[in-house]
Write a protein that holds these residues in place. Structure first.
Motif, PDB file in Angstrom:
ATOM      1  N   ARG A  36      86.974-100.758 -12.362  1.00  0.00           N
ATOM      2  CA  ARG A  36      85.675-100.900 -13.031  1.00  0.00           C
ATOM      3  C   ARG A  36      85.674-100.174 -14.385  1.00  0.00           C
ATOM      4  O   ARG A  36      85.166-100.680 -15.390  1.00  0.00           O
ATOM      5  CB  ARG A  36      84.557-100.335 -12.142  1.00  0.00           C
ATOM      6  N   LEU A  37      86.218 -98.964 -14.388  1.00  0.00           N
ATOM      7  CA  LEU A  37      86.271 -98.197 -15.643  1.00  0.00           C
ATOM      8  C   LEU A  37      87.149 -98.893 -16.678  1.00  0.00           C
ATOM      9  O   LEU A  37      86.836 -98.901 -17.872  1.00  0.00           O
ATOM     10  CB  LEU A  37      86.792 -96.783 -15.370  1.00  0.00           C
ATOM     11  N   ASN A  38      88.267 -99.505 -16.225  1.00  0.00           N
ATOM     12  CA  ASN A  38      89.112-100.274 -17.146  1.00  0.00           C
ATOM     13  C   ASN A  38      88.346-101.448 -17.733  1.00  0.00           C
ATOM     14  O   ASN A  38      88.437-101.748 -18.927  1.00  0.00           O
ATOM     15  CB  ASN A  38      90.356-100.772 -16.418  1.00  0.00           C
ATOM     16  N   LEU A  39      87.563-102.124 -16.850  1.00  0.00           N
ATOM     17  CA  LEU A  39      86.747-103.246 -17.313  1.00  0.00           C
ATOM     18  C   LEU A  39      85.738-102.810 -18.358  1.00  0.00           C
ATOM     19  O   LEU A  39      85.577-103.441 -19.404  1.00  0.00           O
ATOM     20  CB  LEU A  39      86.016-103.893 -16.119  1.00  0.00           C
ATOM     21  N   ALA A  40      85.019-101.734 -18.066  1.00  0.00           N
ATOM     22  CA  ALA A  40      84.006-101.235 -19.001  1.00  0.00           C
ATOM     23  C   ALA A  40      84.635-100.842 -20.327  1.00  0.00           C
ATOM     24  O   ALA A  40      84.090-101.095 -21.406  1.00  0.00           O
ATOM     25  CB  ALA A  40      83.277-100.037 -18.388  1.00  0.00           C
ATOM     26  N   SER A  41      85.825-100.221 -20.256  1.00  0.00           N
ATOM     27  CA  SER A  41      86.521 -99.769 -21.469  1.00  0.00           C
ATOM     28  C   SER A  41      86.880-100.953 -22.367  1.00  0.00           C
ATOM     29  O   SER A  41      86.594-100.941 -23.569  1.00  0.00           O
ATOM     30  CB  SER A  41      87.788 -98.999 -21.079  1.00  0.00           C
ATOM     31  N   ILE A  42      87.470-102.026 -21.787  1.00  0.00           N
ATOM     32  CA  ILE A  42      87.887-103.156 -22.607  1.00  0.00           C
ATOM     33  C   ILE A  42      86.709-103.983 -23.080  1.00  0.00           C
ATOM     34  O   ILE A  42      86.741-104.596 -24.150  1.00  0.00           O
ATOM     35  CB  ILE A  42      88.938-104.015 -21.861  1.00  0.00           C
ATOM     36  N   MET A  43      85.641-104.013 -22.275  1.00  0.00           N
ATOM     37  CA  MET A  43      84.424-104.715 -22.700  1.00  0.00           C
ATOM     38  C   MET A  43      83.814-104.044 -23.922  1.00  0.00           C
ATOM     39  O   MET A  43      83.269-104.712 -24.811  1.00  0.00           O
ATOM     40  CB  MET A  43      83.415-104.766 -21.550  1.00  0.00           C
TER      41      MET A  43
ATOM     42  N   SER B 119      81.508 -92.231 -23.219  1.00  0.00           N
ATOM     43  CA  SER B 119      81.469 -91.705 -24.583  1.00  0.00           C
ATOM     44  C   SER B 119      81.982 -92.737 -25.592  1.00  0.00           C
ATOM     45  O   SER B 119      81.383 -92.938 -26.645  1.00  0.00           O
ATOM     46  CB  SER B 119      82.312 -90.427 -24.660  1.00  0.00           C
ATOM     47  N   VAL B 120      83.087 -93.427 -25.240  1.00  0.00           N
ATOM     48  CA  VAL B 120      83.685 -94.410 -26.142  1.00  0.00           C
ATOM     49  C   VAL B 120      82.753 -95.610 -26.317  1.00  0.00           C
ATOM     50  O   VAL B 120      82.538 -96.094 -27.439  1.00  0.00           O
ATOM     51  CB  VAL B 120      85.065 -94.855 -25.612  1.00  0.00           C
ATOM     52  N   VAL B 121      82.185 -96.108 -25.220  1.00  0.00           N
ATOM     53  CA  VAL B 121      81.299 -97.282 -25.297  1.00  0.00           C
ATOM     54  C   VAL B 121      80.077 -96.979 -26.149  1.00  0.00           C
ATOM     55  O   VAL B 121      79.701 -97.759 -27.031  1.00  0.00           O
ATOM     56  CB  VAL B 121      80.881 -97.744 -23.887  1.00  0.00           C
ATOM     57  N   TYR B 122      79.454 -95.812 -25.920  1.00  0.00           N
ATOM     58  CA  TYR B 122      78.275 -95.465 -26.723  1.00  0.00           C
ATOM     59  C   TYR B 122      78.665 -95.153 -28.174  1.00  0.00           C
ATOM     60  O   TYR B 122      77.851 -95.333 -29.096  1.00  0.00           O
ATOM     61  CB  TYR B 122      77.533 -94.281 -26.083  1.00  0.00           C
TER      62      TYR B 122
ATOM     63  N   THR C 297      76.962 -90.252 -26.896  1.00  0.00           N
ATOM     64  CA  THR C 297      78.416 -90.131 -27.098  1.00  0.00           C
ATOM     65  C   THR C 297      78.865 -88.679 -26.973  1.00  0.00           C
ATOM     66  O   THR C 297      79.832 -88.364 -26.255  1.00  0.00           O
ATOM     67  CB  THR C 297      78.807 -90.659 -28.495  1.00  0.00           C
ATOM     68  N   LYS C 298      78.172 -87.782 -27.641  1.00  0.00           N
ATOM     69  CA  LYS C 298      78.523 -86.350 -27.591  1.00  0.00           C
ATOM     70  C   LYS C 298      78.298 -85.779 -26.200  1.00  0.00           C
ATOM     71  O   LYS C 298      79.096 -84.973 -25.704  1.00  0.00           O
ATOM     72  CB  LYS C 298      77.690 -85.585 -28.608  1.00  0.00           C
ATOM     73  N   LYS C 299      77.207 -86.220 -25.550  1.00  0.00           N
ATOM     74  CA  LYS C 299      76.875 -85.708 -24.205  1.00  0.00           C
ATOM     75  C   LYS C 299      77.991 -86.050 -23.219  1.00  0.00           C
ATOM     76  O   LYS C 299      78.475 -85.180 -22.483  1.00  0.00           O
ATOM     77  CB  LYS C 299      75.549 -86.321 -23.743  1.00  0.00           C
ATOM     78  N   TYR C 300      78.391 -87.327 -23.190  1.00  0.00           N
ATOM     79  CA  TYR C 300      79.436 -87.738 -22.246  1.00  0.00           C
ATOM     80  C   TYR C 300      80.791 -87.130 -22.613  1.00  0.00           C
ATOM     81  O   TYR C 300      81.576 -86.768 -21.735  1.00  0.00           O
ATOM     82  CB  TYR C 300      79.541 -89.265 -22.223  1.00  0.00           C
ATOM     83  N   ARG C 301      81.059 -86.995 -23.898  1.00  0.00           N
ATOM     84  CA  ARG C 301      82.333 -86.389 -24.309  1.00  0.00           C
ATOM     85  C   ARG C 301      82.407 -84.927 -23.877  1.00  0.00           C
ATOM     86  O   ARG C 301      83.422 -84.462 -23.351  1.00  0.00           O
ATOM     87  CB  ARG C 301      82.492 -86.489 -25.822  1.00  0.00           C
ATOM     88  N   ASP C 302      81.303 -84.195 -24.075  1.00  0.00           N
ATOM     89  CA  ASP C 302      81.272 -82.781 -23.665  1.00  0.00           C
ATOM     90  C   ASP C 302      81.389 -82.650 -22.149  1.00  0.00           C
ATOM     91  O   ASP C 302      82.019 -81.711 -21.646  1.00  0.00           O
ATOM     92  CB  ASP C 302      79.980 -82.130 -24.150  1.00  0.00           C
ATOM     93  N   SER C 303      80.772 -83.615 -21.423  1.00  0.00           N
ATOM     94  CA  SER C 303      80.857 -83.568 -19.948  1.00  0.00           C
ATOM     95  C   SER C 303      82.289 -83.797 -19.488  1.00  0.00           C
ATOM     96  O   SER C 303      82.733 -83.212 -18.485  1.00  0.00           O
ATOM     97  CB  SER C 303      79.945 -84.642 -19.340  1.00  0.00           C
TER      98      SER C 303
END
Length: 548
Positions: free
Chosen positions: A107-114, A147-150, A170-176
């Protein structure tokens, strides 16, 4: 002369302008890499085809899941559509295996390429549906994908309000994500450096990454990302040369790994445009657009499409300028050729005149050399004459002095001899008187003393006479003097010759020998000469001089 140099510069200036070039080694390497892009793409295709070939020999779903995962990784930055296909296949097998770990990874791979394909709604829906607590070991990857998607969404946002919202997410998810990656891991380093960079801590970012960068393998996908972040740190520090250097390193890595979705080459193209290097700017932006279209990276295509018209227009203008410069160059070269031909013609005429002048000068030098030779010969003869006169004067001075002393001495001795005879006569000693008159002892003593005086005087004038005279004879015929002798008869004969008395008759009177005896002595010594017999006495005349 000044006008000539000005004209020459005016003619050559277009040539210099036309031939300008930049010889930055890194940029040259990048140019070669851009030119060889197909080579790297072919290598990538071979690796992908090898993985696809494994599917034909795979029977288990578990093996197929692993291969589809590898194919997704290979296609992710190469061809997004194919990466999406293999991500979906991977997800289908994971669902079939009923493995939550593999399902969430897929699922994460799918979200990343989407996100790369611009399918932001679909990507966020998948991310929202994932219960990440069921797979805590994937939390780092989960927050990174968010983070990448946002981040993509913030770049593509239509309004400032939405853009700020997505930047915060983006910053929130990256920091997490930092809480779930191992320290010193590549993912942790990239997330931490991005956080520092957003905070404006460029020096800390460089301190972290410049030490880490040398440890990254050349075939690692992380190499280009880290180099890009370093370039952004230098951008914050306002060091454009370093920024360009690290963008170049990043772009080389992207292209050599056959990535089609990247940022560095596009960013570098814009810097080249600003620096006036339009050829490279056009070449880099064109390559970036072709790769983005091949990969179907919509955001990158959109970003490039905004820059391409600007660079393309500048490229077209430069082409027109280059054409004008080429015409100007050809015109200047033609004028310069005509000018050089005229100069060569004049130079040829001048060289002919110079050759004639050289011939005349050579003839004059030859005549002057002959005159100098004659003058040198005359000077040598004059020097010989002067030397002879000087020597004669010296001999005269010395011998006049000795002659006066000798005469005075003889007068004294004759007066004493007269008194002695007078005493004998007055006292009646007639027998003693007759014996004294008949005796030759007085004459012999005086002759011996005369010779001794002559020897001393001559050797004073010519102290090396004996050695130099002996050198003129054969080695085993050298003159041998008796003990106490200064000169013997043979040496006295040639001493008189050295003084200029060459007549044997005069020499015989001087030495109280017959003419035949003197002649025999001279002949015997000539026969002992080391050189030619007829040159012997001439060489004797040069004894004691610098003329040998």
């Amino acid at each position: 002369m000044h006008r000539f140099l000005t004209l020459l510069f005016a003619l050559l200036f277009p040539i210099f302008l036309f031939g300008q070039n930049n010889f930055d080694p890194l940029l040259n390497e990048l140019d070669k890499t851009v030119a060889d892009y197909q080579l790297y793409s072919n290598k990538k295709e071979i690796e992908i085809n090898q993985l696809k070939g494994l599917l034909k020999h795979t029977s288990t779903d578990l093996q197929k899941y692993a291969i589809y995962g590898k194919l997704f990784s290979e296609y992710k930055s190469y061809q997004s559509d194919s990466a999406l296909i293999h991500a979906r296949k991977s997800f289908q097998i994971a669902e079939k295996l009923n493995d939550i770990q593999k399902s969430n990874t897929a699922r994460l791979n799918l979200a990343s390429i989407m996100g790369t394909l611009g399918m932001y709604k679909e990507a966020t829906d998948i991310l929202t549906a994932i219960d990440i607590n069921t797979t805590p070991n994937l939390k780092g990857y989960f927050f990174t994908v968010n983070s990448v998607v946002y981040g993509y969404m913030s770049d593509y946002a239509a309004s400032l309000q939405e853009k700020e919202k997505y930047i915060l997410l983006t910053k929130k998810y990256r920091d997490s994500s930092l809480n779930y990656y191992k320290p010193r891991s590549s993912a942790y380093i990239m997330a931490q450096s991005s956080t520092l960079l957003d905070a404006g801590k460029h020096d800390e970012t460089l301190a972290l990454l410049l030490n880490y960068f040398p440890t990254i393998a050349h075939n690692s996908n992380d190499r280009a990302v880290i180099a890009y972040i370093i370039s952004q740190a230098y951008h914050q520090k306002k060091e454009p040369q370093q920024e360009k250097k690290w963008l170049t390193i990043s772009a080389i890595s992207d292209l050599q790994l056959a990535k089609k979705e990247y940022i560095s080459l596009r960013s570098l193209a814009f810097i080249m445009y600003e620096n006036g290097d339009i050829d490279r700017a056009y070449k880099y932006i064109k390559r970036s657009l072709e790769d983005a279209l091949f990969c179907n990276a919509r955001l990158r295509t959109y970003e490039i499409s905004k820059m391409l018209p600007i660079i393309n227009e500048a490229y077209q203008k430069q082409n027109e300028t280059n054409r004008f410069q080429l015409v100007l160059f050809l015109l200047s070269a033609s004028i310069l050729s005509i000018f050089l031909l005229a100069v060569l013609f004049l130079l040829f005429k001048q060289m002919k005149k110079l050759s004639k002048a050289k011939q005349d000068l050579s003839l004059a030098n030859t005549k002057l050399s002959e005159l100098n030779t004659e003058l040198n010969t005359f000077n040598e003869k004059l020097n010989d004459t002067n030397y002879t006169l000087t020597e004669a004067n010296l001999l005269k001075e010395i011998y006049i002095g000795r002659y006066m002393d000798q005469c005075s001495d003889y007068i004294g001795k004759l007066d004493e001899y007269r008194r002695k005879l007078n005493v004998m006569a007055t006292t009646g000693k007639m027998n003693d008187l007759i014996s004294a008159v008949k005796s030759k002892q007085f004459i012999e003593n005086e002759l011996k003393e005369f010779h001794t005086t002559f020897d001393k005087t001559f050797l004073q004038l010519f102290p090396d006479f004996i050695e130099e005279f002996s050198a003129l004879l054969i080695d085993d015929e050298a003159i041998q003097l008796k003990e106490g002798e200064l000169l013997n008869t043979e040496l006295r004969i040639f001493a008189l010759i050295r003084l200029g008395i060459k007549d044997s008759a005069k020499i015989s009177i001087f030495l109280r020998y017959s003419v035949s005896t003197i002649y025999n002595y001279r002949s015997q010594l000539k026969n002992k000469a080391a050189g030619p017999r007829e040159e012997f006495e001439a060489k004797v005349m040069r004894i004691g001089t610098s003329l040998k």
